[in-house]
Scaffold this active site. Structure first.
Site, PDB file in Angstrom:
ATOM      1  CG  ASP A  98      -2.287   0.400   1.023  1.00 33.64           C
ATOM      2  OD1 ASP A  98      -2.490   1.525   0.541  1.00 33.64           O
ATOM      3  OD2 ASP A  98      -3.190  -0.397   1.317  1.00 33.64           O
ATOM      4  CG  ASP A 200      -5.043   5.449   0.897  1.00 28.65           C
ATOM      5  OD1 ASP A 200      -5.830   4.512   1.090  1.00 28.65           O
ATOM      6  OD2 ASP A 200      -5.115   6.548   1.494  1.00 28.65           O
ATOM      7  CD  GLU A 263      -9.125   3.767  -1.647  1.00 23.15           C
ATOM      8  OE1 GLU A 263     -10.004   3.387  -0.865  1.00 23.15           O
ATOM      9  OE2 GLU A 263      -8.323   4.691  -1.364  1.00 23.15           O
ATOM     10  CG  HIS A 324      -9.166  -1.909   4.253  1.00 22.13           C
ATOM     11  ND1 HIS A 324      -8.944  -1.894   2.888  1.00 22.13           N
ATOM     12  CD2 HIS A 324      -8.742  -0.719   4.708  1.00 22.13           C
ATOM     13  CE1 HIS A 324      -8.393  -0.742   2.552  1.00 22.13           C
ATOM     14  NE2 HIS A 324      -8.253  -0.010   3.639  1.00 22.13           N
ATOM     15  CG  ASP A 325     -11.635   1.437   3.378  1.00 13.04           C
ATOM     16  OD1 ASP A 325     -11.193   1.461   4.544  1.00 13.04           O
ATOM     17  OD2 ASP A 325     -10.968   1.798   2.382  1.00 13.04           O
TER      18      ASP A 325
HETATM   19  C1  NOJ Z   1      -8.551   4.673   1.979  1.00  8.91           C
HETATM   20  C2  NOJ Z   1      -8.195   3.506   2.830  1.00  8.91           C
HETATM   21  O1  NOJ Z   1      -8.566   2.320   2.203  1.00  8.91           O
HETATM   22  C3  NOJ Z   1      -8.858   3.724   4.162  1.00  8.91           C
HETATM   23  O2  NOJ Z   1      -8.795   2.592   4.986  1.00  8.91           O
HETATM   24  C4  NOJ Z   1      -8.222   4.913   4.806  1.00  8.91           C
HETATM   25  O3  NOJ Z   1      -8.859   5.200   6.022  1.00  8.91           O
HETATM   26  C5  NOJ Z   1      -8.298   6.140   3.901  1.00  8.91           C
HETATM   27  N1  NOJ Z   1      -7.961   5.845   2.555  1.00  8.91           N
HETATM   28  C6  NOJ Z   1      -7.348   7.195   4.367  1.00  8.91           C
HETATM   29  O4  NOJ Z   1      -6.025   6.799   4.092  1.00  8.91           O
END
Ligand code: NOJ
Ligand code: MG
Length: 528
Positions: A98, A200, A263, A324-325
């Site tokens: 990442d 990210d 992302e 994970h989000d």
């Molecule tokens: C996206 C990430 O996947 C997430 O987990 C994170 O909180 C935010 N970006 C901030 O970095």
């Protein structure tokens, strides 16, 4: 390189805190991942994407990086990382890490320097602004984690921008020194042998030069997190971002056969721009459409067709079901349809990203109020349960802490962990784990699945059927999105045989012009 590893292979996302604890602190670590590599080989994935493991105050569990070129002691050390990469490579697995370029931690030495004085050479590395004429923040932007996106610094009497937590100040990517420093971070890891980066919030890294107010979001219903009140017209997806990404891509291309994934949560038309001019952007802009799709065959058929049609010439597709989000797939569509989802993910055209734990069908996990960890859930408690339910530990066996740790893990295990674990499910041919493994291996061996064309055969409310074709070879996939038995006339599949059913059995069964499904059943057929 028309069919490099990242096109034909499957990516497996590991949230390092939650995969395997090796030192008994209840938190997963890199040595834990290394010890589980044989499982990943057995499962049949090709690459691992590791969420952040860098030194961090862990305000956002590692997405607040205080040193881009090291490993947090909680997760191990650079030596442990090197051992993991070396062993993964020896076993034929690629490592994707990442990269978090939009913001650092407020504990990063760059930010400490930047906030020390307006005259500091690193002042311009972050986004500092004077107050608005009324003394308030410079504009109306919101943080993704609730509240305003600007925090006031008493000492230097300016605001700084943070698109996420106040502890995650945004870097200024218009500053060439920031870009050069971050390129060196990429090279540091590329030299250490990583095969690629998941970048990210890549679409956020450049902001409007004039920091104009965002307009209202016409679709806002008065509910939900603060961030959706406004359209992100000026805080994200700026035209200049594409040059910045192309520059990042050139750094990655200094090394052989490495991968950039972005992302990006954007509608398709804007998403596909991230492949870049002449495909010199990211190799794979994450395609998150299935995360929000209504779970209906016709709807999903339409979405796949639209995506396929929107791809620029030569661009390679990709698919994601959960991360994970976002809620786990089984939490969203239920455990029966999670099998349909797995078959879909692993038989569409393009690189699939499989989220750890989805292969054992982890569903919704209740997080007691006193165990909530997610900073977003703490800041915006009314908007839902936050992201913890998707981050619970991997379950390896029926032991006390599911083989994850020797003590109570940082987030709860599932109530059904005694049966929902790798050791119990790996020998059960009807388990979702066995299904996932069969699909992964079959996909790897069969050209129609790992590189063939995709063609829709039928999409009604309940049944989605498509074929995958490579040269003379063909595979068919037919999925019943409904919890009742169904049948469907599919003349093209006549004479084919069932190779994999989502519910086990039926292997070798020949089909006629009408295909019958059990409830929630999907089948993969190979042509005669
Ligand atoms: C996206 C990430 O996947 C997430 O987990 C994170 O909180 C935010 N970006 C901030 O970095
Ligand atoms: Mg540990």
């Amino acid at each position: 390189m028309p069919h490099s590893w990242w096109r034909t292979g499957t990516v497996y996302q590991i949230y390092p805190r939650s995969f395997q604890d090796s030192d008994g602190d209840g938190v997963g670590d890199l040595e834990g991942v290394r010890r589980r590599l044989d499982y990943l080989v057995w499962l049949g994935v090709d690459a691992i994407w590791l969420s952040p493991f860098y030194p961090s105050p862990m305000q956002d569990f590692g997405y607040d990086v205080s040193d881009y070129c090291d490993v947090d002691p909680l997760f191990g050390s650079l030596a442990r990382f090197d051992a993991l990469v070396g062993e993964a490579h020896a076993k034929g697995l690629k490592i994707i890490i990442d990269f978090v370029p939009n913001h650092t931690s407020n504990a990063h030495p760059w930010f400490l320097a930047s906030k020390s004085a307006r005259s500091d050479p690193k002042r311009d590395w972050y986004l500092w602004r004077d107050p608005a004429p009324n003394g308030g923040p410079p504009n109306n932007w919101f943080s993704h984690f609730g509240g305003g996106a600007w925090s006031w610094d008493e000492q230097t009497q300016q605001y700084y921008l943070h698109s996420f937590l106040p502890e995650q100040p945004d870097l200024n990517w218009r500053n060439p020194q920031v870009r050069a420093a971050m390129h060196d971070v990429l090279r540091f890891w590329l030299r250490r042998g990583v095969d690629g980066f998941r970048v990210d919030v890549i679409s956020h890294i450049v902001k409007d030069a004039a920091f104009r107010d965002n307009p209202a979001n016409p679709g806002w219903t008065g509910e939900g997190p603060d961030i959706i009140r406004l359209a992100q017209t000026y805080s994200s997806d700026q035209p200049e971002v594409h040059d910045v990404i192309a520059e990042m891509r050139r750094v990655v291309d200094e090394f052989d056969d490495r991968l950039l994934i972005g992302e990006i949560y954007l509608p398709i038309e804007r998403l596909v721009a991230y492949y870049g001019k002449e495909l010199q952007g990211v190799h794979l802009p994450f395609n998150f459409q299935l995360l929000d799709a209504r779970w209906n065959a016709a709807e999903i058929g339409r979405l796949i067709e639209k995506y396929e049609a929107a791809l620029p010439q030569g661009a390679w597709p990709n698919w994601v079901l959960s991360n994970h989000d976002r809620p786990r797939i089984a939490a969203r569509v239920g455990s029966a349809q999670a099998r349909i989802a797995t078959m879909l993910l692993l038989t569409l055209r393009g690189t699939p990203t499989l989220y750890y734990g989805d292969e054992i069908g982890i569903g919704h996990v209740d997080i007691p109020a006193d165990r909530i960890q997610d900073p977003w859930a703490k800041r915006e408690p009314d908007v839902g349960v936050g992201r913890d339910p998707s981050r619970t530990p991997m379950q390896w066996d029926a032991g006390q802490f599911a083989g994850f740790s020797t003590r109570e893990p940082w987030l709860p295990l599932t109530p059904d962990r005694e049966t929902r674990n790798v050791a119990t499910m790996r020998d059960d041919d009807s388990s979702i784990l066995a299904l996932t493994r069969k699909l992964l291996h079959y996909r790897r061996e069969r050209a129609p699945l790992n590189k063939g064309e995709w063609r829709l055969l039928c999409s009604s409310d309940d049944i989605l059927a498509y074929e995958r074709v490579s040269g003379e070879e063909r595979a068919f996939v037919a999925l019943n999105f409904c919890s009742e038995p169904r049948s469907c006339a599919l003349p093209t599949t006549a004479g084919a045989t069932i190779t994999i059913s989502t519910h086990g059995g039926r292997c070798g069964e020949a089909v006629g012009t009408v295909l019958c499904f059990r409830r929630d059943e999907g089948v993969l057929l190979s042509s005669p």
